[in-house]
Design a protein around this motif. Sequence first.
Motif, PDB file in Angstrom:
ATOM      1  N   MET A  37       0.813  -1.204   0.000  1.00 17.38           N
ATOM      2  CA  MET A  37       0.000   0.000   0.000  1.00 17.38           C
ATOM      3  C   MET A  37       0.856   1.268   0.000  1.00 17.38           C
ATOM      4  SD  MET A  37      -2.977   0.852   2.768  1.00 17.38           S
ATOM      5  CE  MET A  37      -3.625  -0.806   2.509  1.00 17.38           C
ATOM      6  N   THR A  52       0.464   5.301   0.749  1.00 20.90           N
ATOM      7  CA  THR A  52      -0.455   6.261   1.346  1.00 20.90           C
ATOM      8  C   THR A  52       0.237   7.603   1.583  1.00 20.90           C
ATOM      9  OG1 THR A  52       0.070   5.891   3.690  1.00 20.90           O
ATOM     10  CG2 THR A  52      -1.468   4.328   2.648  1.00 20.90           C
ATOM     11  N   ILE A 110      -5.101   6.855   0.708  1.00 21.76           N
ATOM     12  CA  ILE A 110      -4.503   5.762  -0.063  1.00 21.76           C
ATOM     13  C   ILE A 110      -4.355   6.167  -1.524  1.00 21.76           C
ATOM     14  CG2 ILE A 110      -4.766   3.367  -0.808  1.00 21.76           C
ATOM     15  CD1 ILE A 110      -6.414   2.877   1.697  1.00 21.76           C
ATOM     16  N   GLN A 164      -4.637   4.051   8.224  1.00 25.38           N
ATOM     17  CA  GLN A 164      -5.507   3.307   7.317  1.00 25.38           C
ATOM     18  C   GLN A 164      -5.883   1.960   7.922  1.00 25.38           C
ATOM     19  OE1 GLN A 164      -4.859   0.365   5.428  1.00 25.38           O
ATOM     20  NE2 GLN A 164      -6.900   0.515   4.559  1.00 25.38           N
TER      21      GLN A 164
END
Length: 255
Positions: free
Chosen positions: A3, A5, A11, A157
């Motif tokens: 991921m 971010t 994101i 997140q």
Amino acid sequence: MYMLTEPWGLIHRIMVYSGQGQDVSEDSTHTEFVVEKLMDGLLYKGRSLFMDNFYNSVQLSRKLLSKKTYVTGTLRSNRKNNPKDVIEKKLKKGESICRYTNDGICVAKWRDKRDVLMISSEFPHEMNEITTKKKEVKIKPISVKKYNENMSGVDRQDQMSAYYPFERKTLRWLSVIQGLLPKQQNIQINTKKRNSETHLPKKVPKNNKKRYMYKRCKYCYAQGIRKDTIYFCNECQDQPGLCLDSCFVDFHKSI
């Protein structure tokens, strides 16, 4: 999942891990390939990228620096091209050591409660005073300070996602599924009674050591490939193990 971010939790991009040996290229390791894929379209703009020790290496920092992207983060001691004298140096609490590559990448080790190994192509190895939440004044390397400040995006997140886990049946997730289905194939989902013809992947249970009990992918095995997976079809006979990517779909097409 991999991921990318912003520090406040927004994101940018997500990649799903698709198995060992996947997501590689001829001139990149798996982690380098993942980072460059996540940063596609964001390089050559002088951005600062903060990563944990799963990704970082001198080679990756050098590659990203050539693309005008700075890197700061923790580093694993067994990465290639790490300076040996930094890795092997025994430090007392508060002591530190660093070395720079010819292109200015800093690899440093600092002793706090334990050894902390850092790499940065943006920040020099300088000690800064910081005030903790308990109003205590401590001295830390600037790379550690910046890393702690900017790595909160993924944690934030994760915190938000924990409130709505997709493994748990909720009306919210059922509404999302309903909305994603094509209109001409839209089906009614009963929250009390599951349609027996609906085949959805399910995770295998964990053992006493909280590790997944892997199954062999039945579709890969039929193709002469040995591959293990933590997913299976709960509706099919014998509950076969199936990879989450194309195998799950292709297996059900074949039957």
